[in-house]
Every structure is written in C-alpha cells, then in structure tokens.
Design an enzyme around this catalytic site. Structure first.
Site, PDB file in Angstrom:
ATOM      1  N   HIS A 183       6.930  -7.159  -8.648  1.00  0.00           N
ATOM      2  CA  HIS A 183       6.667  -5.752  -8.593  1.00  0.00           C
ATOM      3  C   HIS A 183       7.078  -4.961  -9.885  1.00  0.00           C
ATOM      4  O   HIS A 183       7.397  -3.930 -10.059  1.00  0.00           O
ATOM      5  CB  HIS A 183       7.485  -4.956  -7.263  1.00  0.00           C
ATOM      6  CG  HIS A 183       6.936  -5.255  -6.197  1.00  0.00           C
ATOM      7  ND1 HIS A 183       6.016  -4.812  -5.268  1.00  0.00           N
ATOM      8  CD2 HIS A 183       7.735  -6.231  -5.171  1.00  0.00           C
ATOM      9  CE1 HIS A 183       6.199  -5.422  -4.225  1.00  0.00           C
ATOM     10  NE2 HIS A 183       6.967  -6.336  -4.119  1.00  0.00           N
ATOM     11  N   ASN A 204       4.953  -2.558   1.824  1.00  0.00           N
ATOM     12  CA  ASN A 204       3.621  -3.088   1.072  1.00  0.00           C
ATOM     13  C   ASN A 204       2.562  -2.447   1.648  1.00  0.00           C
ATOM     14  O   ASN A 204       2.465  -1.812   2.889  1.00  0.00           O
ATOM     15  CB  ASN A 204       3.688  -4.848   1.309  1.00  0.00           C
ATOM     16  CG  ASN A 204       4.657  -5.377   0.451  1.00  0.00           C
ATOM     17  OD1 ASN A 204       5.178  -4.944  -0.551  1.00  0.00           O
ATOM     18  ND2 ASN A 204       5.168  -6.504   0.858  1.00  0.00           N
ATOM     19  N   TYR A 223      17.707  -6.796  -2.636  1.00  0.00           N
ATOM     20  CA  TYR A 223      17.499  -5.696  -3.232  1.00  0.00           C
ATOM     21  C   TYR A 223      18.638  -4.836  -3.925  1.00  0.00           C
ATOM     22  O   TYR A 223      18.491  -4.368  -4.996  1.00  0.00           O
ATOM     23  CB  TYR A 223      16.647  -4.587  -2.250  1.00  0.00           C
ATOM     24  CG  TYR A 223      15.174  -4.980  -2.123  1.00  0.00           C
ATOM     25  CD1 TYR A 223      14.336  -4.176  -2.809  1.00  0.00           C
ATOM     26  CD2 TYR A 223      15.039  -6.138  -1.543  1.00  0.00           C
ATOM     27  CE1 TYR A 223      12.916  -4.573  -2.247  1.00  0.00           C
ATOM     28  CE2 TYR A 223      13.610  -6.492  -1.263  1.00  0.00           C
ATOM     29  CZ  TYR A 223      12.473  -5.709  -1.847  1.00  0.00           C
ATOM     30  OH  TYR A 223      11.050  -6.077  -1.572  1.00  0.00           O
TER      31      TYR A 223
END
Length: 744
Positions: free
Chosen positions: A91, A165, A379
């Site tokens: 990303h 997404n 994350y």
C-alpha cells in the site's frame, strides 16, 4: 431530536469542510503567506540572507572551496538528505482526503452501544487513504491490483481504524502466509520486475499452489481490479469483527462501503494506456471531484450474525477468503461518509497517516478470524519502523478526544506531561476507567482447546465461492476475467506456472479453464474436474450497484472542436450538462482560442479550449460529443488524431454524441461499425444506437425543450445522451462484437 441536530451539524460540515479533526490539524498548519513571518529562516529561527550560494573562501574572481562552517548550507542539504522515511511494504502508493461520517438513526443500537454507530446527532471526522497494494510509491494509479480503502474515524471515544480493501475477500486465510503472499506478488527479486502488477511467474506460481486464493483471484482479475475512480468502488472491512450491545450480547459483523455513484471500472486497454498517459489519474480524479463540489459519498452498511448462529452456514464466517452472501445475510445501511476536503500537504497527512486494525472503540470487538488476529499484530508493529514509537502523536494520527497515559520518552517525543508517569500514584492521576464509565472491556468469550497448528474443516473448501462469484457476473464481466487471466499468464514464461494454473481453473469452471488454456498455451481440459452447479448471487456483479436515481454527477465529457464549430450549440450543451453536475472540457486543435463559425481564424473572437488533441486522449474522459459545423466537421475528418479519439472511445464502450455535420463525421470518417445514425438533418429527433446518440439539430428551441433530465426518448439529445452516460458504458457494444471490428 438527535437526527435533527445531526442534520444541522452535517449541513455546516458539508458547507465548510470543517470538522473537529480539521480544527485539530489547524494547530499544526502553517501558512507562509501569513504573519508572523513570510521570510526565510533556518530551523533554529535565524533569518537567511542567501539561500543560493554556499559560503566559500574565494578571491571573487574564481570559485574557492566551500566552507563547512556554513551552517545554513549544511542544514539545507542535511534536511534534504533525510526527507524520506521507509516506504510502506504494501500500500505504498496512496492518496488521502478528509471527510465526515454520520449514522441516520439508532437502529444499530440493537447490535452495538458504540456511539459513532448509534448516535445520529454526531458528526464523526474521518480521514481516508486509498492505495494500491503491489507497486512502489512511484508506481501508476490504474494498474490491475487490489485497492486499499482505509478509514480513520476520529470518534469521541478514541480512534477507530477500519482498514479494508475494495474487494471483500483476501488471498489467504491465516496471517502467517502474508509474507509469502507479498514476497510472491512483489517484483521478482533477481531483477525487480515487474512494477505494479502481478503478471509474473512468482505470483501465479504461489496462487496455483495456494488454492485458498482462488476466490480472491476471481475478484482481482475481474473489473474490480481496475476501478474507473476511487469514488466508484466499494469498500469492505474484509475481516469479521464483532459488535457488543448494551445487554452485553455479541454479534459478528462485516462492514461495507457502497458508493453513491455506483460501481464502475475501466477497460483493460484503457487502464494500460492511462498508466502511461497519466499515472496519477486516480489522484487527480479525487481532488477534482472535491474541488468542484462533487463530494464523494459512500453509504455505510453492516452484515450482522448473532453469536448463536455462528456455525449455521456451509462456510466458516471467520474465513477471510469467503463472503457472506447477501441473500443469507442482508446488508443493513445505517449511515454515510462524505469526503469534502483534500489534504493541505501530502507527506504529513497522507504519507504519515497510520492505520491499525487493532484500533477499535467500546462497542466493537475482534473475532477469532485468523487473518484479523495476525493483522492486529502486524499493522501495529509496522508503524514502529516507519514512524517511530511516538507515531500516534503525529497530528494526522492523534485522536480528537483527550489522551492521557503513562507512556513516556522515545524518539521524537514532543508531548510534555506534568506529574507522575506510573500507576498507582499518590495523586490518583491517570487511573483506569470502569467499563460503566466508558472504559474498554473485552467481551467475556468462552475459549477452550489445545495448542495446535491447523485449519478447521470448513476452511478446507476453496472453490464454491469462486464459482459463485463467476456465475454471478454479466457476460461482459465474465469475458473480462478470461482476458485478464489470459493476459497475466501470458506474461509467465515458465510452462510449469501457466500449465498448473490452467489446471486449477477447472475447479472453478470448465469453459473458463478451457478458454484461458487455449489463449495461453496451457493444458486444455477435456472433461470437468469439479462440477459447477450454477449457483449465483444478485449482489456480486457491478451492475447490481447502479444508483437508484440515475446520475451523471462528476462525469467528464470531452467536446471535440475545430475552427468553424457552432458556438451557440456548444454553450447550450455545456449549460445543460452542468445542470446535471457533469464537467465538460473543450478539446481543440490548439490550447487557446478555437474560432466558431463566422469568426476569422487568428483575428476574430475565439473560444478557449482546455487541451489540444495531442495533449489529452479519450481515455481521460467518460464520453465525447461532436457538435455541428461544416468546416469544423471537415477539419476533424482530416485529422487522424481526432478520428482515433472517437474510435478509441468507441472501443472502450463510452457514450458518443454528435449533432448535424458531427454525425456525418462519425459515419464517414470514424466509420463506426453497426451503428444506426440519425438521418433527419434539420429535425431534433434523436437516434440512440449502442450508446451512440445522434441528432440533426440542436438549437435554442431544442435546448429549451430539452431541460435537463436523464431518460431515453424520441427527442431530447441531452436527455438521451445523459441516459447513456449514466450507464457508464454500453457493454452490449462489446458483447455484440462491434468493438472488435475497430482498431484503436
């Protein structure tokens, strides 16, 4: 009363773009045009007298050696040398915007006590970052790829990050496979090729050996992988989360974003060309929509399953490679999000924003989804290498609610906290908050088992929903999947790779596998390996998400002009289309004045064009119009570039409109096959044929009678043209074989 208060707040926010987060960022926003100074200083505040010449030991006639004592020069170079931070592993290429979220009422309160999802009087600030997955920060926008759709909600109870997404499923079931997946899809390690695409040996080798990816492959190779705009794609939370209500009852939930404008995509030839013609196409599109007031909007929906029904389905609801079919679990629309402010500076906002799936607020919880469990670790961990331990203090990441804890120090700490840095302390400062007063509390889920590495039985099935998705598509969408997989496998030069994957496809659909195998030189099947029972769902094709009220809002229409065009007609067309919130762009032989009929070229009063024929292509627009004017139409016919403009738009199934002599240009110069053209040179009757709308005349009377509407009919050029435009593309033009007859 709460919804009325919310409506007032929403009107103010929509008009001003002002939210609590925008106000928070203003504390760290500096406008150089304003006082206290608009003059150049060093980082330590000293005015700089010369920023163009390094201090030297020089006799004035010849250059001498630079002096290291020049702190001004060394600071300037040092700061430049350290501007970059580590790029996101995935990303990396993204674009962001500010907005707000609101719910319509409190109907979700039966599932959750989270105020952001139940309090209609609230306007919750948001920041959204859209992204591609595979490519680097400098890759192109319109590659075939999954798109990230990450939303940060700045709620009054803390930040909630919904990191999703534009596709509702994923390639893998367990997060432990994520490094393998990304290593496989990224550029191959021996030559760093290819950039921004999955069309190479390693990815398809992995996919062929990892059958759990089959469902996701169908989505990624569909039109979903090449969205027309970030504003016309769905968003999904992908993972299964939980909601907890005031009675302490738990529900499983999936989150959905549905675009107001419908779900639309590019064609593959179009996407390839835009990659070279304008690699920032999606970024520019988002900023243009916001700057023109066509604010992007998504409806927010939830699919909810009571905890007691967790095991009632043939698939495991915690499997991230599976959807929850809407026929079984309907999507309940409970709110909306609007983006109404572009970023002021890319790096401190879009690049430094950081999302964590583990950031939730009271009333929302986690499930045992194995992909989510791993994402919660990954994350949070990845922000440390990119931004440092104090990344949540960065302006774009900090909450709008008060923050108090005993975390201290670390690189780039800039928060000064008075008092004790531990608990308990004698001042009773910074103590825990009971759940009844808003403190986060985990749901008391009963857990039992033994330590073991396994996939539960329902996780072993990989093809049912791949079939479901493929069966649910329209004919043109199925054809696009065949073409997409054929393109990707044709770039794999190892026979083991493309032969293996064509074999795997036979588990999805025999005809699909056969056609792809023929195209790429794979193993052509001679019998069905796994029957396709033909099950389908009504909410998987992009066609299922057409707006309830047809719209041409923010559509880009190119009007092709040459000297000698009909000025009154063009002005009437532009006014009518503007009434529908579309944008029109004049494309002429030069950037500058184009001269209408009756005006002498170079001397008379010209009409300003936005671009010249070579400066843009039809790929940048949603439709084309060719107005009337004999001299103008002949000039267009004499230009190979303008003929190509029209033939390319035709090949990409875009609406095309023409009036008067413009119709003759389409018929005789562009030579569009299979199209019926209007033959009434003087009347205002309209002919629509495969998305090509033609009429003989469009004068003042026609414009008055053609007040902006979107509908088909025997008259009303704009009404018919707007109708075709609202459909996005005329796919029948492709499925009936007309586009295959045109070279573009």
């Amino acid at each position: 009363m709460t919804s009325a208060i919310g409506a007032v707040k929403q009107a103010f926010t929509a008009a001003t773009g002002h939210t609590a987060k925008v106000a928070d960022l203003e504390k760290d926003t500096f406008d150089p045009s304003q006082k206290p100074t608009n003059s150049l200083t060093t980082d330590h505040g000293v005015f700089v007298s010369d920023t163009d010449n390094w201090l030297q030991a020089s006799n004035g006639a010849r250059p001498g050696p630079d002096l290291l004592e020049d702190q001004i020069a060394r600071e300037k170079i040092m700061r430049f040398d350290h501007e970059r931070i580590p790029e996101r592993v995935v990303h990396a290429r993204g674009v962001g915007a500010h907005g707000y979220f609101k719910v319509y009422d409190d109907k979700a309160s039966k599932y959750t006590f989270a105020p952001a999802l139940t309090d209609a009087s609230r306007i919750t600030p948001t920041f959204v970052r859209f992204s591609t997955v595979q490519g680097s920060r400098g890759s192109a926008d319109t590659v075939r790829d999954v798109r990230g759709f990450a939303v940060k909600f700045y709620t009054e109870e803390g930040n909630w990050d919904l990191v999703g997404n534009n596709i509702p499923v994923f390639f893998i079931q367990d997060a432990i496979k994520f490094p393998d997946l990304i290593h496989a899809v990224k550029p191959e390690p021996h030559n760093e090729v290819p950039q921004g695409q999955s069309a190479h040996n390693n990815f398809w080798d992995f996919a062929g050996l990892q059958p759990e990816s089959a469902h996701m492959i169908m989505w990624a190779m569909s039109d979903r992988g090449i969205p027309r705009s970030l504003r016309t794609m769905q968003g999904f939370g992908v993972n299964t989360f939980t909601l907890i209500n005031a009675k302490n009852e738990r529900f499983f939930v999936k989150f959905h974003w549905i675009p107001e404008l419908g779900v639309h995509s590019l064609m593959w030839d179009e996407a390839l060309k835009i990659n070279g013609q304008d690699p920032d196409f999606h970024r520019k599109d988002l900023e243009e929509a916001i700057s023109t007031g066509a604010y992007p909007k998504w409806f927010f929906g939830i699919q909810v399953i009571p905890e007691a029904q967790e095991n009632d389905f043939e698939f495991d609801i915690l499997d991230a490679t599976k959807i929850w079919p809407e026929e079984l679990i309907p999507v309940e629309i409970i709110g909306e999000m609007v983006l109404n402010k572009s970023v002021d500076e890319y790096f401190p906002e879009t690049e430094q924003v950081a999302f964590c799936t583990s950031h939730i607020v009271p009333g929302i919880g986690f499930s045992d989804d194995p992909l989510l469990q791993g994402r919660n670790f990954s994350y949070f961990d990845t922000q440390l290498s990119r931004l440092g331990v104090n990344w949540q203090q960065l302006p774009i990441n900090r909450p709008v609610c008060p923050v108090l804890n005993h975390h201290r120090d670390g690189a780039m700490q800039h928060k000064i906290t008075k008092g004790p840095n531990y608990w308990p302390n004698r001042h009773q400062v910074g103590g825990p908050v009971p759940p009844a007063e808003g403190g986060f509390a985990e749901y008391p889920q009963k857990v039992q088992g033994i330590k073991q590495r396994l996939r539960s039985p329902k996780f072993q099935e990989h093809f049912n929903q791949a079939q479901l998705f493929y069966n649910s598509l329209a004919d043109h969408e199925k054809a696009h999947i065949v073409s997409a997989i054929s393109f990707e496998l044709s770039h794999c030069d190892d026979p083991i790779v493309y032969e293996s994957y064509t074999k795997l496809l036979n588990n999805v659909d025999f005809d699909l596998a056969k056609q792809v195998a023929i195209n790429v030189g794979g193993v052509v099947p001679d019998k069905v390996v796994r029957a396709n029972p033909g099950r389908s769902s009504s909410r998987l094709s992009q066609l299922a998400f057409a707006p309830k009220v047809p719209t041409i809002k923010s559509r880009r229409i190119a009007i092709l002009l040459a000297d000698g065009f009909n000025l009154a007609e063009v002005e009437a067309l532009r006014a009518a289309l503007k009434a529908g919130s579309a944008t029109t762009w004049i494309i002429g032989p030069r950037r500058g004045p184009v001269y209408p009929a009756g005006e002498e070229v170079g001397i008379g009063k010209g009409y300003s064009s936005d671009h010249h024929y070579e400066g843009q292509r039809s790929t940048m627009f949603d439709a084309i119009i060719i107005p009337s004017g004999a001299k103008h139409a002949q000039a267009l016919a004499d230009s190979g570039r303008t003929v190509h403009w029209v033939r390319e738009a035709f090949g990409h199934c875009k609406p095309i409109g023409a009036i008067g002599e413009g119709v003759a240009f389409l018929r005789e110069a562009a030579q569009l096959p299979g199209i019926q053209f209007n033959t009434d040179r003087r009347g205002d009757s309209v002919t629509s044929s495969y998305g090509v709308v033609t009429t003989g005349n469009y004068d003042a009377a026609s414009a008055v009678a053609d007040a902006f509407t979107i509908k088909q009919g025997e008259t009303g050029f704009i009404a018919n043209f707007a109708y075709e435009l609202s459909l996005h593309r005329c796919w029948k033009r492709e499925t009936d074989g007309l586009t295959a007859k045109v070279a573009y």
